[in-house]
Scaffold this motif. Structure first.
Motif, PDB file in Angstrom:
ATOM      1  N   ALA A  23       0.829  -1.207   0.000  1.00 48.09           N
ATOM      2  CA  ALA A  23       0.000   0.000   0.000  1.00 48.09           C
ATOM      3  C   ALA A  23       0.863   1.257   0.000  1.00 48.09           C
ATOM      4  O   ALA A  23       0.588   2.223  -0.732  1.00 48.09           O
ATOM      5  CB  ALA A  23      -0.942  -0.012   1.206  1.00 48.09           C
ATOM      6  N   VAL A  24       1.914   1.263   0.821  1.00 46.37           N
ATOM      7  CA  VAL A  24       2.836   2.399   0.835  1.00 46.37           C
ATOM      8  C   VAL A  24       3.484   2.574  -0.538  1.00 46.37           C
ATOM      9  O   VAL A  24       3.534   3.684  -1.099  1.00 46.37           O
ATOM     10  CB  VAL A  24       3.916   2.211   1.917  1.00 46.37           C
ATOM     11  CG1 VAL A  24       5.017   3.260   1.762  1.00 46.37           C
ATOM     12  CG2 VAL A  24       3.313   2.294   3.307  1.00 46.37           C
ATOM     13  N   ASP A  25       3.984   1.477  -1.094  1.00 48.15           N
ATOM     14  CA  ASP A  25       4.678   1.550  -2.381  1.00 48.15           C
ATOM     15  C   ASP A  25       3.756   2.009  -3.509  1.00 48.15           C
ATOM     16  O   ASP A  25       4.164   2.781  -4.390  1.00 48.15           O
ATOM     17  CB  ASP A  25       5.280   0.186  -2.730  1.00 48.15           C
ATOM     18  CG  ASP A  25       6.504  -0.156  -1.885  1.00 48.15           C
ATOM     19  OD1 ASP A  25       7.032   0.763  -1.229  1.00 48.15           O
ATOM     20  OD2 ASP A  25       6.912  -1.331  -1.882  1.00 48.15           O
ATOM     21  N   LEU A  26       2.503   1.534  -3.512  1.00 53.99           N
ATOM     22  CA  LEU A  26       1.547   1.961  -4.535  1.00 53.99           C
ATOM     23  C   LEU A  26       1.280   3.452  -4.427  1.00 53.99           C
ATOM     24  O   LEU A  26       1.215   4.162  -5.441  1.00 53.99           O
ATOM     25  CB  LEU A  26       0.238   1.192  -4.396  1.00 53.99           C
ATOM     26  CG  LEU A  26       0.181  -0.210  -4.995  1.00 53.99           C
ATOM     27  CD1 LEU A  26      -1.040  -0.965  -4.495  1.00 53.99           C
ATOM     28  CD2 LEU A  26       0.155  -0.130  -6.528  1.00 53.99           C
ATOM     29  N   ALA A  27       1.111   3.936  -3.195  1.00 51.90           N
ATOM     30  CA  ALA A  27       0.833   5.356  -2.998  1.00 51.90           C
ATOM     31  C   ALA A  27       2.009   6.211  -3.470  1.00 51.90           C
ATOM     32  O   ALA A  27       1.826   7.235  -4.144  1.00 51.90           O
ATOM     33  CB  ALA A  27       0.531   5.618  -1.525  1.00 51.90           C
ATOM     34  N   ALA A  63      -1.511   3.217   5.747  1.00 49.65           N
ATOM     35  CA  ALA A  63      -0.325   2.993   4.915  1.00 49.65           C
ATOM     36  C   ALA A  63      -0.367   3.854   3.662  1.00 49.65           C
ATOM     37  O   ALA A  63       0.657   4.431   3.253  1.00 49.65           O
ATOM     38  CB  ALA A  63      -0.229   1.516   4.545  1.00 49.65           C
ATOM     39  N   VAL A  64      -1.543   3.942   3.023  1.00 51.87           N
ATOM     40  CA  VAL A  64      -1.672   4.785   1.832  1.00 51.87           C
ATOM     41  C   VAL A  64      -1.398   6.242   2.192  1.00 51.87           C
ATOM     42  O   VAL A  64      -0.661   6.954   1.485  1.00 51.87           O
ATOM     43  CB  VAL A  64      -3.065   4.634   1.200  1.00 51.87           C
ATOM     44  CG1 VAL A  64      -3.311   5.719   0.147  1.00 51.87           C
ATOM     45  CG2 VAL A  64      -3.216   3.254   0.567  1.00 51.87           C
ATOM     46  N   ALA A  65      -1.982   6.712   3.295  1.00 49.51           N
ATOM     47  CA  ALA A  65      -1.751   8.090   3.717  1.00 49.51           C
ATOM     48  C   ALA A  65      -0.272   8.332   4.000  1.00 49.51           C
ATOM     49  O   ALA A  65       0.294   9.375   3.621  1.00 49.51           O
ATOM     50  CB  ALA A  65      -2.596   8.401   4.955  1.00 49.51           C
ATOM     51  N   ALA A  66       0.380   7.380   4.656  1.00 45.95           N
ATOM     52  CA  ALA A  66       1.803   7.518   4.953  1.00 45.95           C
ATOM     53  C   ALA A  66       2.631   7.581   3.678  1.00 45.95           C
ATOM     54  O   ALA A  66       3.561   8.393   3.555  1.00 45.95           O
ATOM     55  CB  ALA A  66       2.262   6.360   5.830  1.00 45.95           C
ATOM     56  N   GLY A  67       2.304   6.719   2.727  1.00 43.66           N
ATOM     57  CA  GLY A  67       3.049   6.721   1.475  1.00 43.66           C
ATOM     58  C   GLY A  67       2.904   8.033   0.727  1.00 43.66           C
ATOM     59  O   GLY A  67       3.892   8.597   0.232  1.00 43.66           O
ATOM     60  N   LEU A  68       1.675   8.544   0.639  1.00 39.87           N
ATOM     61  CA  LEU A  68       1.458   9.814  -0.060  1.00 39.87           C
ATOM     62  C   LEU A  68       2.173  10.955   0.647  1.00 39.87           C
ATOM     63  O   LEU A  68       2.841  11.777   0.011  1.00 39.87           O
ATOM     64  CB  LEU A  68      -0.043  10.106  -0.146  1.00 39.87           C
ATOM     65  CG  LEU A  68      -0.862   9.195  -1.071  1.00 39.87           C
ATOM     66  CD1 LEU A  68      -2.355   9.463  -0.908  1.00 39.87           C
ATOM     67  CD2 LEU A  68      -0.450   9.387  -2.532  1.00 39.87           C
ATOM     68  N   VAL A  99      -8.157   8.236  -3.417  1.00 32.71           N
ATOM     69  CA  VAL A  99      -7.831   6.831  -3.172  1.00 32.71           C
ATOM     70  C   VAL A  99      -8.924   6.217  -2.309  1.00 32.71           C
ATOM     71  O   VAL A  99      -9.283   6.770  -1.264  1.00 32.71           O
ATOM     72  CB  VAL A  99      -6.470   6.659  -2.455  1.00 32.71           C
ATOM     73  CG1 VAL A  99      -6.074   5.188  -2.451  1.00 32.71           C
ATOM     74  CG2 VAL A  99      -5.390   7.504  -3.103  1.00 32.71           C
ATOM     75  N   VAL A 100      -9.431   5.072  -2.750  1.00 34.56           N
ATOM     76  CA  VAL A 100     -10.435   4.322  -1.995  1.00 34.56           C
ATOM     77  C   VAL A 100      -9.821   2.999  -1.554  1.00 34.56           C
ATOM     78  O   VAL A 100      -9.229   2.283  -2.362  1.00 34.56           O
ATOM     79  CB  VAL A 100     -11.683   4.029  -2.844  1.00 34.56           C
ATOM     80  CG1 VAL A 100     -12.700   3.226  -2.045  1.00 34.56           C
ATOM     81  CG2 VAL A 100     -12.312   5.314  -3.338  1.00 34.56           C
TER      82      VAL A 100
END
Length: 453
Positions: A23-27, A63-68, A99-100
Motif C-alpha cells: 500500500a505504501v509503495d503503490l501510494a 499505509a496509503v496516507a503515509a506513502g502519499l 484513493v479508496v
C-alpha cells in the motif's frame, strides 16, 4: 510478477496479497507518476482518501496516507465513506488524487486500493501500468516542510450527502422528492451505513434501516446487494413502499418493490432512462449498458425509442463509452449506475434517491418495471479452453451462427473469453429457460471440444 491492477484497482487478501508495504509503495508510485505527468505542477499536491468498514482498511488507509505524505502529498482523510463520495470529493476539493480502500462486494478478508485522478475520474490503463512499473523503486525522499500533512476530515462526508441531495432535488424538481415514501435500507454493514439512510431521510423518506451496524468483520456477510433475501423479507414485514440494498462501498444499488420482488440493475437503468428521456435529460435518447445486460432491456428500450450503446463489462468501460459519446446515463446489471451530470463512477446512494423519487412521481416500482422483462439467461463457463481462438475457430463460430439464426430476435448469444484464465464464458438468452439451457450446452460442447488445451 502477476499484474497488480485488475479492472477495478488492486485487490487481494488483506495482509497476505495486499500488505501495508505494498500500500505504501503503490501510494508513492502513484504520486511519482502523476507528478511526472504534470498533474502536480505549480502547486502543492493534495489527495482525498476514504475506506469502507473492513478491519483491514484501518491499517491499509494509514499505509496509503503515509506513502502519499512521504512523497510530499497532503492528505485529506475522509474516513469511512462510499467510493462515489471519494470520487465526488476529489473533484469538489480540487484534489489531484483520490484513493479508496475497499473490495466493494467481496468478502471481508479481501481488500483493495483504487485510484481516481483529477475530477474524480478513474485512471486510464496506461497510468495504472506506469504506477505498477514504479512500485518499489528507489527514490529521493523529501524532508522537512516538503513532506505531506495528513488531516482527518470526517466532515467531508456531509459535503457528499449535500451533493446527492441537490442532485435528486434537481431530478424531481421538488424540495422533498421522497416525501411520504417508506424505504427499507440495507447498508451491507458497509460504507453507506451512516450516509445512505441520512441522504434518504434528508430527501423526505421515512427510513427503516437494516444491516447498518458495522464491526469491521460483518461487511457483505449475507447482506447487501449480493444477498437480497433479508431486504425482501424486511420490505414485506414493514409494509414499505421500496427497499434498496448497497454493497460494501455503495457504488452499486439494487432494489426491491413493495411486494418483495427484486428489481435488478437493468430494470433500474430502464426506468431511469425513460425518466431522463421524458425530462429531456437523456442525451441523444441513448443508454450505455454492458454486453451482459439482458435482451429484455434492449427490447423495452427499443419500444421506448431509446438506443443502447454496448460497452465491455466493468463500470470503468461504461464510463469510457459515456465520455466518448457524451452520453448522460449508463450502468450495469449488477447495479452500478452512472448519471454523468452528478457522478463519475457508479453511485448506489444517488441511484436509490433517483429510484425513490420516480416511485413518488409515478407510482409503484413494480408497475414501472413491468415492461422490462428479464429473459431466461444461462451462463456456462468452459474451462481449460484456448480463449485466444474463440472468435477465429470456424466450428465455434458456425455453432454460434446456427443458434443465433434459430433464436432470431427472441434471444441472444455471447461468447466472452476470460481476461485472466483459460476459460470461455458461453451466455445464451432465450424466450424459455429450456431453450436457453439447450442452446448454451450445445455451444459449450463445441467450445470444449474445439478449444481444449
Amino acid at each position: 510478477m502477476a499484474r497488480l491492477f485488475g479492472t477495478d484497482g488492486v485487490r487481494g487478501l488483506a495482509n497476505r496479497d495486499l500488505t501495508a508495504e505494498l500500500a505504501v509503495d503503490l501510494a508513492v508510485a502513484a504520486a511519482h507518476v502523476l507528478a511526472e505527468r504534470g498533474e502536480f505542477s505549480g502547486h502543492r499536491p493534495r489527495a482525498v482518501i476514504g475506506r469502507d468498514t473492513r478491519v483491514s482498511g484501518e491499517f491499509l488507509s494509514a499505509a496509503v496516507a503515509a506513502g502519499l505524505a512521504s512523497a510530499g502529498v497532503d492528505v485529506l482523510d475522509a474516513g469511512v465513506v462510499p467510493t462515489p463520495a471519494v470520487a465526488y470529493l476529489t473533484g469538489s476539493t480540487q484534489a489531484d488524487l483520490g484513493v479508496v480502500i475497499s473490495a466493494s462486494h467481496n468478502p471481508m478478508p479481501d481488500n483493495g486500493i483504487k485510484f481516481f485522478g483529477r475530477g474524480g475520474h478513474k485512471l486510464d490503463d496506461s497510468v495504472e501500468e506506469a504506477i505498477e512499473a514504479r512500485v518499489g523503486e528507489a527514490w529521493e525522499r523529501p524532508t522537512g516542510a516538503a513532506v505531506g500533512r495528513i488531516v482527518p476530515s470526517p466532515d467531508l462526508a456531509d459535503d457528499y450527502v449535500a451533493h446527492v441531495d441537490g442532485a435528486v432535488r434537481a431530478f424531481a424538481r421538488l424540495d422533498a422528492p421522497l416525501a411520504g415514501l417508506h424505504v427499507v435500507v440495507d447498508a451491507a454493514h458497509g460504507a453507506a451505513s451512516v450516509v445512505g439512510p441520512l441522504a434518504l431521510e434528508n430527501a423526505g423518506a421515512r427510513i427503516t434501516t437494516i444491516n447498518a451496524s458495522p464491526d469491521g468483520l460483518n461487511i457483505n456477510d449475507g447482506v447487501g446487494s449480493t444477498h437480497l433475501a433479508p431486504l425482501q423479507a424486511a420490505v414485506v414485514a414493514h409494509g414499505a413502499d421500496l427497499g434498496v440494498a448497497f454493497d460494501g462501498d455503495a457504488d452499486r444499488c439494487l432494489a426491491v418493490d413493495h411486494e418483495g420482488s427484486v428489481v435488478n440493475g437493468d430494470q433500474i437503468m430502464g426506468l431511469l432512462a425513460v425518466a431522463m428521456r421524458d425530462a429531456g435529460a437523456l442525451y441523444r435518447s441513448t443508454l450505455v449498458a454492458t454486453v451482459m445486460s439482458n435482451l429484455g432491456l434492449h427490447q423495452a428500450m427499443r419500444r421506448e425509442g431509446i438506443d443502447i450503446v454496448e460497452a465491455a463489462v466493468g463500470d470503468r468501460y461504461v464510463l469510457e463509452a459515456m465520455r466518448d459519446g457524451g452520453f448522460s446515463l449508463g450502468g450495469e446489471q449488477s447495479g452500478h449506475i452512472i448519471v454523468a451530470d452528478h457522478s463519475t463512477t457508479g453511485d448506489g446512494i444517488l441511484t436509490a434517491l433517483l429510484v425513490g423519487a420516480r416511485v413518488v412521481a409515478r407510482g409503484p416500482l413494480r408497475d414501472q418495471c413491468a415492461g422490462i422483462e428479464t429473459l431466461p439467461q444461462v451462463l456456462i463457463n468452459v474451462r481449460d479452453a484456448d480463449r485466444s481462438r474463440v472468435h477465429t475457430d470456424t466450428e465455434v463460430q458456425s455453432a454460434v451462427t446456427a443458434v443465433r439464426r434459430e433464436l432470431g430476435d427472441s434471444g441472444r448469444v455471447l461468447l466472452r473469453p476470460s481476461g485472466t484464465e483459460p476459460l470461455v464464458r458461453v451466455m445464451v438468452e432465450a424466450a424459455t429457460a429450456d431453450d436457453a439451457q439447450r442452446h448454451a450446452e450445445a455451444i459449450a460442447a463445441v467450445v470444449a471440444r474445439r478449444l481444449a488445451l
